[in-house]
Design a protein around this motif. Structure first.
Motif, mmCIF file in Angstrom:
data_model
loop_
_atom_site.group_PDB
_atom_site.id
_atom_site.type_symbol
_atom_site.label_atom_id
_atom_site.label_comp_id
_atom_site.label_asym_id
_atom_site.label_seq_id
_atom_site.Cartn_x
_atom_site.Cartn_y
_atom_site.Cartn_z
ATOM 1 N N ASP A 1 -31.885 -13.629 16.914
ATOM 2 C CA ASP A 1 -33.320 -13.374 16.812
ATOM 3 C C ASP A 1 -33.958 -14.700 16.384
ATOM 4 O OD1 ASP A 1 -35.817 -12.362 16.503
ATOM 5 O OD2 ASP A 1 -35.339 -11.107 14.756
ATOM 6 N N PRO A 2 -34.475 -15.469 17.362
ATOM 7 C CA PRO A 2 -34.914 -16.835 17.078
ATOM 8 C C PRO A 2 -36.160 -16.871 16.183
ATOM 9 C CG PRO A 2 -34.642 -16.468 19.450
ATOM 10 C CD PRO A 2 -34.626 -15.136 18.782
ATOM 11 N N VAL A 3 -36.111 -17.706 15.181
ATOM 12 C CA VAL A 3 -37.282 -17.928 14.330
ATOM 13 C C VAL A 3 -37.333 -19.415 13.977
ATOM 14 C CG1 VAL A 3 -35.984 -17.314 12.235
ATOM 15 C CG2 VAL A 3 -38.471 -17.183 12.224
ATOM 16 N N LEU A 4 -38.535 -19.952 13.933
ATOM 17 C CA LEU A 4 -38.698 -21.369 13.623
ATOM 18 C C LEU A 4 -38.828 -21.560 12.127
ATOM 19 C CD1 LEU A 4 -41.200 -22.813 16.256
ATOM 20 C CD2 LEU A 4 -38.996 -23.795 15.662
ATOM 21 N N VAL A 5 -38.025 -22.463 11.592
ATOM 22 C CA VAL A 5 -38.117 -22.780 10.162
ATOM 23 C C VAL A 5 -38.201 -24.295 9.991
ATOM 24 C CG1 VAL A 5 -36.780 -20.736 9.501
ATOM 25 C CG2 VAL A 5 -35.603 -22.924 9.840
ATOM 26 N N ASP A 6 -38.575 -24.694 8.795
ATOM 27 C CA ASP A 6 -38.547 -26.103 8.445
ATOM 28 C C ASP A 6 -37.094 -26.493 8.157
ATOM 29 O OD1 ASP A 6 -39.337 -28.683 7.619
ATOM 30 O OD2 ASP A 6 -39.368 -28.021 5.534
ATOM 31 N N ARG A 7 -36.648 -27.592 8.765
ATOM 32 C CA ARG A 7 -35.237 -27.952 8.675
ATOM 33 C C ARG A 7 -34.767 -28.121 7.228
ATOM 34 N NH1 ARG A 7 -32.278 -30.120 12.919
ATOM 35 N NH2 ARG A 7 -34.240 -30.552 13.991
ATOM 36 N N ARG A 8 -35.592 -28.718 6.420
ATOM 37 C CA ARG A 8 -35.189 -29.049 5.059
ATOM 38 C C ARG A 8 -35.223 -27.818 4.144
ATOM 39 N NH1 ARG A 8 -37.496 -30.871 0.437
ATOM 40 N NH2 ARG A 8 -39.530 -30.371 1.337
ATOM 41 N N THR A 9 -36.380 -27.156 4.128
ATOM 42 C CA THR A 9 -36.562 -26.059 3.175
ATOM 43 C C THR A 9 -36.134 -24.700 3.738
ATOM 44 O OG1 THR A 9 -38.807 -25.654 3.966
ATOM 45 C CG2 THR A 9 -38.533 -27.252 2.171
ATOM 46 N N ARG A 10 -35.958 -24.609 5.067
ATOM 47 C CA ARG A 10 -35.596 -23.350 5.736
ATOM 48 C C ARG A 10 -36.691 -22.297 5.617
ATOM 49 N NH1 ARG A 10 -32.074 -25.784 8.847
ATOM 50 N NH2 ARG A 10 -30.106 -24.699 9.174
ATOM 51 N N ARG A 11 -37.896 -22.704 5.263
ATOM 52 C CA ARG A 11 -39.000 -21.742 5.213
ATOM 53 C C ARG A 11 -39.539 -21.496 6.611
ATOM 54 N NH1 ARG A 11 -43.241 -24.447 1.999
ATOM 55 N NH2 ARG A 11 -44.482 -22.565 2.246
ATOM 56 N N ALA A 12 -39.897 -20.249 6.894
ATOM 57 C CA ALA A 12 -40.457 -19.900 8.207
ATOM 58 C C ALA A 12 -41.792 -20.615 8.400
ATOM 59 C CB ALA A 12 -40.638 -18.390 8.308
ATOM 60 N N LEU A 13 -41.998 -21.138 9.614
ATOM 61 C CA LEU A 13 -43.209 -21.917 9.903
ATOM 62 C C LEU A 13 -44.357 -20.997 10.318
ATOM 63 C CD1 LEU A 13 -41.512 -24.853 11.844
ATOM 64 C CD2 LEU A 13 -42.314 -24.836 9.479
ATOM 65 N N ASN A 14 -44.711 -20.060 9.460
ATOM 66 C CA ASN A 14 -45.771 -19.129 9.843
ATOM 67 C C ASN A 14 -47.154 -19.735 9.620
ATOM 68 O OD1 ASN A 14 -46.575 -18.618 7.093
ATOM 69 N ND2 ASN A 14 -44.640 -17.508 6.916
ATOM 70 N N GLU A 15 -48.128 -19.059 10.194
ATOM 71 C CA GLU A 15 -49.501 -19.578 10.221
ATOM 72 C C GLU A 15 -50.105 -19.754 8.840
ATOM 73 O OE1 GLU A 15 -52.690 -18.380 13.074
ATOM 74 O OE2 GLU A 15 -51.206 -16.841 13.488
ATOM 75 N N ARG A 16 -49.716 -18.908 7.939
ATOM 76 C CA ARG A 16 -50.320 -18.952 6.619
ATOM 77 C C ARG A 16 -49.891 -20.211 5.856
ATOM 78 N NH1 ARG A 16 -52.700 -14.574 4.040
ATOM 79 N NH2 ARG A 16 -51.933 -13.337 5.769
ATOM 80 N N ASP A 17 -48.627 -20.608 6.045
ATOM 81 C CA ASP A 17 -48.091 -21.694 5.226
ATOM 82 C C ASP A 17 -48.079 -23.056 5.904
ATOM 83 O OD1 ASP A 17 -47.571 -19.781 3.285
ATOM 84 O OD2 ASP A 17 -45.581 -19.343 4.097
ATOM 85 N N PHE A 18 -48.081 -23.067 7.240
ATOM 86 C CA PHE A 18 -47.962 -24.349 7.935
ATOM 87 C C PHE A 18 -49.089 -24.528 8.946
ATOM 88 C CE2 PHE A 18 -43.825 -23.638 6.172
ATOM 89 C CZ PHE A 18 -43.408 -24.906 5.782
#
Lengths: 182, 182
Positions: free
Chosen positions: A123-140
């Motif tokens: 189930d593909p999801v985009l995250v930040d490589r370093r922090t592994r946080r999801a790159l959702n609209e609210r945060d990025f």
């Protein structure tokens, strides 16, 4: 193909589109990632007119996405190999496949990404490589980068102001500054 | 626009391309994600011919990517709001922007994705939502899904056989079955 060139746009999305050329090219890259290298493999897979395929392959070679290599001297025969640029297009295809499966496969997915060993569906999801946080609209957010022109800086300053003065619901994103619409 | 329809293809990438329509549409979705909703905002951002923009906006409404909404009764005025389908296209744009920044921004990136709070640049990578493992080529493969036709199943069986009998280098991906090429 008649269309405006995106080459002069600063946006990295526009530049990517400029290099890819058109839809066929995305499917050619898809097939190349599947291991296809020969003209007739692409043609059979895509049911594409030979002259269109030749044009698209040449454009992808010019863009640095494919490498054209002679594999037979007599008769001369060529194959098309993905470069690193071409291989690195894979995340775009994975994201596109996930979107297509989610919304445009009412009968269920015909093609899925899965773990090669366990055969479990990914189930593909985009995250930040370093922090592994999801790159959702609210945060990025997209913002002007180091090489941004004055125009690009203004544009993103506007966008941020617009977003910060409205709550995240879709209707609240409406800007009230401009009045003309169609 | 003259091109073959991808609608009947089972591939989720082809279906996504079918819905999006063409390049402009991707940039319109990009702008809509930036918060643009009005005809003149899109037109100013894209320097696009009005009739082309009208056509692309209508196509995106038909595809369920945008919602057309009247915001003024007299005179009648409309705005274009992203649906959930449209918002969920964002990962494709992020992946495309990362690719463009990596290879086609020799002067440095003009637009980057960053943490909205810390302003630290994000480095997008696709992972599996559950296991958080990177979806790289070695570990994850496209394969026939539950709704796959016989043709799709054969195709992916061929791909896997092809990959498993060759080492991961690009040259070794060459299939030796077919001989004709151009």
């Amino acid at each position: 193909m008649e269309r405006k060139s995106f080459r002069k746009m600063a946006c990295p999305i526009a530049r990517s589109l400029e290099r890819i050329g058109e839809w066929w090219s995305i499917l050619i890259i898809r097939d190349a990632l599947h291991g296809f290298t020969r003209f007739d493999q692409f043609q059979k897979s895509l049911s594409i007119a030979p002259n269109t395929l030749t044009r698209r392959l040449n454009a992808l070679v010019d863009a640095g996405v494919l490498l054209r290599r002679r594999y037979s001297q007599r008769p001369p025969r060529y194959e098309y190999i993905l470069t690193d640029i071409g291989r690195d297009f894979r995340p775009v295809l994975i994201a596109m496949a996930a979107w297509g499966n989610r919304y445009f496969a009412p009968e269920g997915p015909s093609v899925v990404l899965m773990d090669a060993k366990t055969r479990r569906k990914a189930d593909p999801v985009l995250v930040d490589r370093r922090t592994r946080r999801a790159l959702n609209e609210r945060d990025f957010v997209f913002a002007a980068g180091p090489a941004a022109s004055e125009r690009t800086r203004r544009r993103y300053a506007d966008v941020e102001q617009n977003k910060s003065t409205s709550s995240p619901g879709s209707s609240s994103r409406v800007r009230r500054k401009t009045r003309r619409a169609q």
